[in-house]
Design a protein around this motif. Structure first.
Motif, PDB file in Angstrom:
ATOM      1  N   ALA A 143       0.009  -7.462   3.818  1.00  0.00           N
ATOM      2  CA  ALA A 143       0.513  -6.771   5.009  1.00  0.00           C
ATOM      3  C   ALA A 143       1.949  -7.173   5.297  1.00  0.00           C
ATOM      4  O   ALA A 143       2.771  -6.343   5.721  1.00  0.00           O
ATOM      5  N   ASP A 144       2.287  -8.435   5.052  1.00  0.00           N
ATOM      6  CA  ASP A 144       3.657  -8.878   5.270  1.00  0.00           C
ATOM      7  C   ASP A 144       4.613  -8.172   4.310  1.00  0.00           C
ATOM      8  O   ASP A 144       5.711  -7.741   4.714  1.00  0.00           O
ATOM      9  N   VAL A 145       4.207  -8.032   3.048  1.00  0.00           N
ATOM     10  CA  VAL A 145       5.044  -7.337   2.065  1.00  0.00           C
ATOM     11  C   VAL A 145       5.192  -5.862   2.432  1.00  0.00           C
ATOM     12  O   VAL A 145       6.298  -5.299   2.386  1.00  0.00           O
ATOM     13  N   VAL A 146       4.082  -5.227   2.799  1.00  0.00           N
ATOM     14  CA  VAL A 146       4.141  -3.822   3.216  1.00  0.00           C
ATOM     15  C   VAL A 146       5.074  -3.668   4.414  1.00  0.00           C
ATOM     16  O   VAL A 146       5.871  -2.719   4.477  1.00  0.00           O
ATOM     17  N   ARG A 175     -12.878   5.318   6.578  1.00  0.00           N
ATOM     18  CA  ARG A 175     -12.417   5.231   7.968  1.00  0.00           C
ATOM     19  C   ARG A 175     -11.501   4.024   8.178  1.00  0.00           C
ATOM     20  O   ARG A 175     -11.596   3.319   9.178  1.00  0.00           O
ATOM     21  N   GLY A 176     -10.621   3.814   7.207  1.00  0.00           N
ATOM     22  CA  GLY A 176      -9.634   2.754   7.314  1.00  0.00           C
ATOM     23  C   GLY A 176     -10.100   1.386   6.864  1.00  0.00           C
ATOM     24  O   GLY A 176      -9.301   0.451   6.779  1.00  0.00           O
ATOM     25  N   ILE A 177     -11.375   1.240   6.546  1.00  0.00           N
ATOM     26  CA  ILE A 177     -11.941  -0.052   6.157  1.00  0.00           C
ATOM     27  C   ILE A 177     -12.079  -0.117   4.637  1.00  0.00           C
ATOM     28  O   ILE A 177     -12.600   0.813   4.002  1.00  0.00           O
ATOM     29  N   VAL A 178     -11.602  -1.198   4.044  1.00  0.00           N
ATOM     30  CA  VAL A 178     -11.670  -1.394   2.598  1.00  0.00           C
ATOM     31  C   VAL A 178     -13.062  -1.899   2.250  1.00  0.00           C
ATOM     32  O   VAL A 178     -13.500  -2.940   2.759  1.00  0.00           O
ATOM     33  N   LYS A 179     -13.761  -1.180   1.366  1.00  0.00           N
ATOM     34  CA  LYS A 179     -15.157  -1.499   1.070  1.00  0.00           C
ATOM     35  C   LYS A 179     -15.371  -2.176  -0.280  1.00  0.00           C
ATOM     36  O   LYS A 179     -16.442  -2.735  -0.525  1.00  0.00           O
ATOM     37  N   MET A 232     -12.621  -7.276   1.307  1.00  0.00           N
ATOM     38  CA  MET A 232     -13.926  -6.661   1.543  1.00  0.00           C
ATOM     39  C   MET A 232     -14.210  -6.528   3.039  1.00  0.00           C
ATOM     40  O   MET A 232     -14.175  -7.511   3.788  1.00  0.00           O
ATOM     41  N   ASN A 233     -14.449  -5.295   3.475  1.00  0.00           N
ATOM     42  CA  ASN A 233     -14.761  -4.968   4.870  1.00  0.00           C
ATOM     43  C   ASN A 233     -13.615  -5.266   5.835  1.00  0.00           C
ATOM     44  O   ASN A 233     -13.834  -5.353   7.051  1.00  0.00           O
ATOM     45  N   CYS A 234     -12.411  -5.392   5.290  1.00  0.00           N
ATOM     46  CA  CYS A 234     -11.228  -5.564   6.144  1.00  0.00           C
ATOM     47  C   CYS A 234     -10.760  -4.200   6.644  1.00  0.00           C
ATOM     48  O   CYS A 234     -10.694  -3.236   5.875  1.00  0.00           O
ATOM     49  N   ASN A 235     -10.450  -4.121   7.930  1.00  0.00           N
ATOM     50  CA  ASN A 235      -9.896  -2.879   8.480  1.00  0.00           C
ATOM     51  C   ASN A 235      -8.408  -2.847   8.128  1.00  0.00           C
ATOM     52  O   ASN A 235      -7.554  -3.239   8.919  1.00  0.00           O
ATOM     53  N   GLY A 236      -8.130  -2.398   6.914  1.00  0.00           N
ATOM     54  CA  GLY A 236      -6.759  -2.394   6.414  1.00  0.00           C
ATOM     55  C   GLY A 236      -5.852  -1.471   7.189  1.00  0.00           C
ATOM     56  O   GLY A 236      -4.673  -1.777   7.399  1.00  0.00           O
ATOM     57  N   LEU A 286      -4.421   4.730   5.566  1.00  0.00           N
ATOM     58  CA  LEU A 286      -4.758   3.983   4.351  1.00  0.00           C
ATOM     59  C   LEU A 286      -5.650   4.828   3.451  1.00  0.00           C
ATOM     60  O   LEU A 286      -6.634   5.411   3.904  1.00  0.00           O
ATOM     61  N   VAL A 287      -5.306   4.879   2.156  1.00  0.00           N
ATOM     62  CA  VAL A 287      -6.057   5.695   1.206  1.00  0.00           C
ATOM     63  C   VAL A 287      -6.259   4.936  -0.102  1.00  0.00           C
ATOM     64  O   VAL A 287      -5.518   4.007  -0.427  1.00  0.00           O
ATOM     65  N   ASN A 288      -7.259   5.341  -0.844  1.00  0.00           N
ATOM     66  CA  ASN A 288      -7.488   4.818  -2.190  1.00  0.00           C
ATOM     67  C   ASN A 288      -6.315   5.190  -3.093  1.00  0.00           C
ATOM     68  O   ASN A 288      -5.787   6.301  -3.012  1.00  0.00           O
ATOM     69  N   ASP A 289      -5.902   4.259  -3.946  1.00  0.00           N
ATOM     70  CA  ASP A 289      -4.699   4.495  -4.744  1.00  0.00           C
ATOM     71  C   ASP A 289      -4.850   5.649  -5.735  1.00  0.00           C
ATOM     72  O   ASP A 289      -3.937   6.460  -5.902  1.00  0.00           O
ATOM     73  N   ALA A 290      -6.002   5.747  -6.390  1.00  0.00           N
ATOM     74  CA  ALA A 290      -6.195   6.844  -7.340  1.00  0.00           C
ATOM     75  C   ALA A 290      -6.258   8.189  -6.628  1.00  0.00           C
ATOM     76  O   ALA A 290      -5.752   9.199  -7.128  1.00  0.00           O
TER      77      ALA A 290
END
Length: 284
Positions: free
Chosen positions: A80-83, A110-114, A124-128, A142-146
């Motif tokens: 997050a700091d780099v972003v 819904r914004g959460i990394v699963k 895991m389960n972080c609300n990115g 926030l979206v999946n990279d692919a």
């Protein structure tokens, strides 16, 4: 802005044209006058985090992309700091209301990394989405990279105008998959992890496996990629495969060796696809 260790400014050339399709629903020709025309895209990768403002009409980077090495370990706070540093480097020229999109190599609901197959397990389960939004002081999508890369290729790149089922496969550290049917994104298709001959497919067929095992392009194509793409072809019957990732620059060395009924072509936007797709999806 002066550069610091681990950062680079890189010129990104991204051929592009406006397109009527792609994303989480079917999009027709853009006729809405107040639809954003500029957005910021940031793409988190295993080795680097890169970003740039994007012209959403042309699908092109407006400025040189800014890249910082991915922190190790790649914890949520460190990333997050780099972003934040990348985003803030463009705030002086970015419109105040410009959408911001960020990609991450994992399932996002819904914004959460699963999932966190190729990033630090603390994701895991972080609300990115909330994490990045708080760090930037502006809403972040926030979206999946692919998925981001797939949308970029469908709207502006190699798959522009293609109907039916399009499968984008990014071959890198792992295998990222984007599924799009008649312009509709089907998100979070982690088909790089299907079991194939007793193995997680990406551990054998990703570009990293080629490098790790010292495989020739021919051996990698015929013994690893061929069974993988043949299996995808059998279970999904796509209309087009698009192959992305850094290795797609050398697609002529391995794609012609694959024997498939489905056309298979290299991506056009290369390393700009994630940035462009993230920006486009943030503006939807």
């Amino acid at each position: 802005m002066g550069l610091i260790a681990g950062t680079t400014r890189v010129r990104e050339d991204a051929p592009a044209r406006p397109t009527p399709s792609g994303g989480a629903r079917r999009f027709e020709e853009d006729t809405v006058a107040d639809k954003p025309t500029v957005a910021l895209g940031i793409d988190i990768g295993g080795s680097g985090v890169k970003g740039a403002p994007v012209d959403l009409v042309k699908g092109e980077l407006i400025e040189e992309r800014y890249k910082i090495a991915t922190p190790q370990p790649s914890t949520p706070e460190a990333v997050a700091d780099v972003v934040g540093r990348i985003a803030e480097s463009f705030f002086d020229t970015l419109p105040a209301d410009a959408p911001i999109g960020v990609t991450i190599p994992g399932i996002v609901k819904r914004g959460i990394v699963k999932t966190a197959a190729n990033i630090d397990k603390q994701w895991m389960n972080c609300n990115g989405e909330q994490l990045f939004s708080e760090r930037l002081g502006r809403h972040v999508h926030l979206v999946n990279d692919a998925d981001a890369a797939g949308v970029a290729e469908l709207r502006y790149g190699a798959a522009k105008g293609q109907d039916g089922l399009v499968i984008l496969a990014t071959l890198g550290t792992g295998i990222g998959i984007a599924l799009m049917y008649d312009g509709v994104l089907i998100p979070n298709a982690e088909l790089g992890h299907i079991e194939l001959n007793g193995h997680d497919a990406e551990t054998r067929a990703a570009a990293s496996a080629k490098e790790r095992e010292g495989l020739s392009y021919e051996k990698w194509a015929t013994e690893r990629l061929q069974p993988y793409f043949s299996h995808l072809e059998f279970i999904l019957a796509p209309d087009l495969f698009v192959v992305g990732g850094g290795v797609s620059r050398k697609a002529h060395k391995f794609l012609p060796l694959l024997k498939l009924e489905t056309p298979i072509i290299p991506a056009k936007l290369l390393n700009g696809a994630g940035i462009i797709g993230a920006a486009a999806l943030a503006a939807d």
